[in-house]
Design an enzyme around this catalytic site. Structure first.
Site, PDB file in Angstrom:
ATOM      1  CG  ASP A   1       1.710  -6.210  11.530  1.00  0.00           C
ATOM      2  OD1 ASP A   1       2.812  -6.513  12.029  1.00  0.00           O
ATOM      3  OD2 ASP A   1       1.597  -5.639  10.433  1.00  0.00           O
TER       4      ASP A   1
ATOM      5  CE  LYS B   1      -3.057   0.250   4.583  1.00  0.00           C
ATOM      6  NZ  LYS B   1      -2.897  -0.399   5.878  1.00  0.00           N
TER       7      LYS B   1
ATOM      8  CB  ALA C   1      -0.890  -0.001   1.237  1.00  0.00           C
TER       9      ALA C   1
HETATM   10  N1  LIG Z   1      -3.019   8.343   8.999  1.00  0.00           N
HETATM   11  C1  LIG Z   1      -1.692   8.398   8.900  1.00  0.00           C
HETATM   12  N2  LIG Z   1      -1.030   9.545   9.172  1.00  0.00           N
HETATM   13  C2  LIG Z   1       0.319   9.606   9.085  1.00  0.00           C
HETATM   14  N3  LIG Z   1       1.092   8.561   8.729  1.00  0.00           N
HETATM   15  C3  LIG Z   1       0.495   7.383   8.448  1.00  0.00           C
HETATM   16  C4  LIG Z   1      -0.927   7.241   8.509  1.00  0.00           C
HETATM   17  N4  LIG Z   1      -1.246   5.965   8.192  1.00  0.00           N
HETATM   18  C5  LIG Z   1      -0.099   5.343   7.939  1.00  0.00           C
HETATM   19  N5  LIG Z   1       0.955   6.180   8.087  1.00  0.00           N
HETATM   20  C6  LIG Z   1       2.375   5.841   7.856  1.00  0.00           C
HETATM   21  O1  LIG Z   1       2.416   4.832   6.871  1.00  0.00           O
HETATM   22  C7  LIG Z   1       3.004   3.636   7.384  1.00  0.00           C
HETATM   23  C8  LIG Z   1       2.343   2.429   6.766  1.00  0.00           C
HETATM   24  O2  LIG Z   1       0.957   2.447   7.074  1.00  0.00           O
HETATM   25  P1  LIG Z   1       0.118   1.101   7.172  1.00  0.00           P
HETATM   26  O3  LIG Z   1       0.718   0.242   8.245  1.00  0.00           O
HETATM   27  O4  LIG Z   1      -1.325   1.436   7.301  1.00  0.00           O
HETATM   28  O5  LIG Z   1       0.434   0.471   5.722  1.00  0.00           O
HETATM   29  P2  LIG Z   1       0.733  -1.043   5.347  1.00  0.00           P
HETATM   30  O6  LIG Z   1       1.033  -1.082   3.893  1.00  0.00           O
HETATM   31  O7  LIG Z   1      -0.390  -1.900   5.844  1.00  0.00           O
HETATM   32  O8  LIG Z   1       2.060  -1.351   6.148  1.00  0.00           O
HETATM   33  P3  LIG Z   1       2.808  -2.766   6.240  1.00  0.00           P
HETATM   34  O9  LIG Z   1       4.096  -2.544   5.467  1.00  0.00           O
HETATM   35  O10 LIG Z   1       2.992  -2.952   7.729  1.00  0.00           O
HETATM   36  O11 LIG Z   1       1.914  -3.805   5.629  1.00  0.00           O
HETATM   37  C9  LIG Z   1       2.868   3.747   8.901  1.00  0.00           C
HETATM   38  O12 LIG Z   1       3.893   3.009   9.562  1.00  0.00           O
HETATM   39  C10 LIG Z   1       3.009   5.253   9.114  1.00  0.00           C
HETATM   40  O13 LIG Z   1       4.385   5.610   9.130  1.00  0.00           O
END
Ligand SMILES: Nc1ncnc2c1ncn2[C@@H]1O[C@H](COP(=O)(O)OP(=O)(O)OP(=O)(O)O)[C@@H](O)[C@H]1O
Length: 382
Positions: A147, A56, A39
């Site tokens: 997680d 996201k 993502a």
């Molecule tokens: N609402 C937000 N505001 C600011 N930063 C954010 C926000 N949501 C996510 N982030 C940043 O983005 C990063 C990744 O977000 P998230 O964990 O939702 O994505 P992911 O793709 O599911 O991650 P992973 O690599 O763990 O699968 C977070 O660690 C944070 O640094």
């Protein structure tokens, strides 16, 4: 609504109706906050309302629609809790992504705040209290986050008076059969998950979150994890286990800066047998106790420091962090393919990939290594 009805409601995952929109006509994209393997997190301004929100965007080729529905459903339904990130009733598809909107955390995630040597005891207790509240809420609904790590805790106040849990991409109902989550943070995995072979299915339990809470608290207080991996091939973990099972009275070096009350709490959270592990709420009982022992913290830091007799053990811990860095390098190719697909998609919106999450993680860990040379003067200020 009674608890049982509430619990049933949250498990009733509906298919989300998703309209296809052109992201750039509705939103003005300001920045890419992060880019994971699956993502991208975008800071945007909604043109019509002039509201700043975070989108996201999860790549369709890497995530099935029902998985997106589950993540969005849980993220939205849980976000009523003050320590869970607010998610808005805005979800749509773009060319190749499933997208949902959430509030913006101006100070990013906790991994950016925990510096070498860790945070002050006061800040750690604030984090602990809020995290326990969020995780207990999840557990009361029979949901397992799966997680819990610093990157999934967002910071809203520099003094840690407001933090929020996010990323419910791996969240499932307790008892669901799952395979190991694509989590690169080996130090956060409990032993029962570490020992699984790849693709082996296991039954999800609330107790795995409790283990991860214990690791998070340790990392917040010291700046580094207690071991590289909770399995018998890891000498740091073995030393801990021997002490936990009372085969030795020698407190493992990385646990020496702590008081007996903190040790009691962490021993119970990091209990090897999941069924014997303490619940998240037990942490509350210890919030009024002192956690850092002023007498021992000056002599030995959990991340190294002044204690000459522990230098051999510290060296092996340093090596294990180095090994972790090496593994990160080695694993990069695993995500390259998905990342390339994501890049292709995003370039469709005229966006270039500028943040490499793995490189950033590697930098954080390299920097954590420096804590071997740090003294623990900060403990005096608690
Ligand atoms: N609402 C937000 N505001 C600011 N930063 C954010 C926000 N949501 C996510 N982030 C940043 O983005 C990063 C990744 O977000 P998230 O964990 O939702 O994505 P992911 O793709 O599911 O991650 P992973 O690599 O763990 O699968 C977070 O660690 C944070 O640094």
């Amino acid at each position: 609504m009674k608890n049982k009805e509430k619990e049933m409601g949250v498990h009733n995952i509906q298919k989300t109706k998703l309209d296809d929109i052109d992201i750039s006509t509705e939103y003005d994209i300001r920045a890419t906050l992060a880019e994971g393997s699956f993502a991208r997190i975008l800071l945007v301004r909604h043109r019509r309302t002039s509201t700043k929100v975070v989108l996201k965007a999860i790549h369709m080729e890497l995530t099935a629609e029902n998985e997106f529905d589950r993540e969005y459903h849980y993220s939205y339904h849980l976000s009523a809790h003050p320590n869970i990130l607010s998610v808005y009733p805005v979800a749509f598809t773009t060319q190749n992504c499933f997208v949902f909107a959430q509030e913006y955390a101006p100070l990013g995630d906790l991994s950016g705040s925990v510096k070498a040597g860790g945070l002050s005891e006061l800040y750690c207790k604030r984090i602990a209290e809020q995290l326990v509240s969020a995780v207990t809420f999840l557990h009361s609904l029979k949901l397992v986050h799966r997680d819990l790590k610093l990157e999934n805790i967002l910071v809203f106040a520099a003094d840690m008076t407001l933090i929020k849990l996010c990323d419910f991409g791996a969240t499932v109902r307790e008892g669901t059969m799952v395979t190991k989550h694509r989590c690169i943070w080996q130090p956060f995995l409990p032993p029962e998950i570490c020992e699984l072979v790849s693709n082996e299915r296991y039954e999800c339990k609330l107790s795995s979150d409790c283990w991860q809470l214990g690791i998070i608290l340790f990392v917040c207080l010291t700046g580094c994890p207690p071991w590289q991996s909770a399995d018998i091939s890891d000498s740091d973990y073995c030393n801990f286990m021997r002490w936990q099972k009372r085969k030795t009275t020698k407190v493992p070096v990385q646990f020496r800066p702590f008081t007996s009350r903190f040790l009691r709490m962490i021993k119970r959270l990091l209990e090897r047998k999941p069924d014997k592990r303490s619940s998240a709420t037990e942490i509350i009982k210890y919030l009024r106790d002192r956690w850092i022992d002023r007498k021992t913290s000056g002599k030995t830091s959990s991340c190294g420091g002044g204690c000459a007799s522990s230098s051999v053990i510290e060296l092996s811990r340093r090596e294990s962090i180095n090994m972790y860095l090496y593994q990160l390098d080695d694993k990069t190719h695993l995500v390259d393919e998905s990342k390339n697909r994501l890049k292709k998609l995003l370039s469709g919106y005229g966006l270039e990939t500028t943040i490499d999450q793995k490189a950033m993680t590697k930098r954080v860990w390299e920097w954590l290594l420096q804590c071997d040379y740090q003294t623990t003067a900060k403990f005096e200020s608690v």
